[in-house]
Design a protein around this motif. Structure first.
Motif, PDB file in Angstrom:
ATOM      1  N   VAL A   5       0.730  -1.142   0.085  1.00  0.00           N
ATOM      2  CA  VAL A   5       0.081   0.137   0.129  1.00  0.00           C
ATOM      3  C   VAL A   5       0.944   1.436  -0.023  1.00  0.00           C
ATOM      4  CG1 VAL A   5      -0.306   0.220   2.444  1.00  0.00           C
ATOM      5  CG2 VAL A   5      -2.110   1.087   1.009  1.00  0.00           C
ATOM      6  N   THR A  36      -1.934  -1.669  -8.182  1.00  0.00           N
ATOM      7  CA  THR A  36      -3.159  -1.778  -7.521  1.00  0.00           C
ATOM      8  C   THR A  36      -3.772  -2.882  -7.735  1.00  0.00           C
ATOM      9  OG1 THR A  36      -3.338   0.849  -7.671  1.00  0.00           O
ATOM     10  CG2 THR A  36      -5.322  -0.275  -7.326  1.00  0.00           C
ATOM     11  N   VAL A  81     -11.148   3.088   1.256  1.00  0.00           N
ATOM     12  CA  VAL A  81     -11.848   1.955   1.105  1.00  0.00           C
ATOM     13  C   VAL A  81     -13.493   2.106   1.459  1.00  0.00           C
ATOM     14  CG1 VAL A  81     -12.369  -0.489   1.935  1.00  0.00           C
ATOM     15  CG2 VAL A  81     -10.033   0.343   1.503  1.00  0.00           C
ATOM     16  N   PHE A 178     -11.414  -0.641  -3.003  1.00  0.00           N
ATOM     17  CA  PHE A 178     -10.305   0.351  -2.727  1.00  0.00           C
ATOM     18  C   PHE A 178     -10.424   1.381  -3.778  1.00  0.00           C
ATOM     19  CE2 PHE A 178      -5.694   1.598  -3.828  1.00  0.00           C
ATOM     20  CZ  PHE A 178      -5.417   2.258  -2.605  1.00  0.00           C
ATOM     21  N   TYR A 232      -8.426   3.031   9.952  1.00  0.00           N
ATOM     22  CA  TYR A 232      -7.419   2.181   8.905  1.00  0.00           C
ATOM     23  C   TYR A 232      -6.495   1.590  10.022  1.00  0.00           C
ATOM     24  CZ  TYR A 232      -3.659   1.477   6.005  1.00  0.00           C
ATOM     25  OH  TYR A 232      -2.511   0.731   5.205  1.00  0.00           O
TER      26      TYR A 232
END
Length: 247
Positions: A5, A36, A81, A178, A232
């Motif tokens: 990420v 991604t 997200v 995402f 997160y």
């Protein structure tokens, strides 16, 4: 080695920091898309409790139809997200002058997309179009159809011209995806107006010969559409201060 990420965030910064060179931008965009594509729920320590409730969303319940997890946001791009309840949607909306990417992390979502039909003079409605006399904002668009996207599928990409109007919905089960947006939404005053999310309803001009031609009429944000926030809990993400050169 940096987490996946973090590498996505660094690549997003390189990609969207300078979009004025089309060739370089496309090269960087391909790199971002490939990174991604490999992202999974485990890479961000996604909380599976957020998708355990498979009951059908009821707009009359007063409950939120979605949950949002913010990963990162600066002036260049944002990452987050969205977790959608079953049988609900993010209604047709736009991303003015923005690029976007969607990668499903859990379940599946349906993406229905539209692109604006632009005349030679830059307008999007015929001069003799009767509907243009309404006091509501209208856009003439081309319907691309609906695409079902799951965790094993690639990345859905939109840009300022293609697929910029779309709806994201779920079926029998919840779905989590995402999302990268560049530039992020804002509420500032720009020459072309603020980058804010506007919502639309679809009008099918049955009299037209083009079965994929639609009109989107701007509407207020639906009263049932609101979101909860969840923290997160994945790997830390740091600002990328490197230059925008190819690597």
């Amino acid at each position: 080695m940096a987490s996946l990420v973090q590498r996505i965030a660094s690549q997003a910064a390189r990609t969207f920091r300078n979009t004025k060179n089309p060739a370089t931008f496309q090269q960087q965009l391909i790199k971002l898309k490939e990174l991604t594509r490999t992202l999974t729920a485990d890479d961000i320590n996604f909380d599976v409790d957020l998708v355990r409730d498979t009951s059908k969303f009821n707009p009359e319940s007063g409950e939120a139809p979605f949950t949002y997890i913010g990963l990162w946001e600066d002036k260049i791009f944002s990452m987050g997200v969205f977790v959608l309840r079953s049988h609900t949607s993010l209604p047709i909306h736009d991303h003015p002058d923005m690029f976007g990417m969607v990668k499903v992390l859990n379940g599946s979502v349906n993406v229905k997309s539209f692109s604006k039909v632009v005349n030679n003079d830059g307008t999007d409605l015929p001069k003799d179009e009767v509907m243009s006399s309404t006091d509501r904002v209208l856009h003439r668009v081309h319907l691309h159809g609906t695409q079902k996207i799951g965790t094993s599928d690639g990345v859905c990409v939109l840009d300022p011209l293609n697929g910029n109007f779309h709806e994201v919905s779920t079926g029998e089960t919840p779905g989590a995806f995402f999302d990268i947006l560049s530039p992020p939404y804002d509420h500032g005053i720009r020459r072309n107006g603020p980058r804010i999310c506007r919502y639309y309803c679809e009008i099918d001009p049955a009299y037209d010969h083009d079965k994929n031609l639609r009109y989107l009429m701007e509407i207020p944000q639906p009263s049932w559409l609101w979101g909860e926030h969840a923290p997160y809990r994945g790997p830390s993400i740091q600002s990328d201060d490197s230059d925008s050169s190819d690597d």
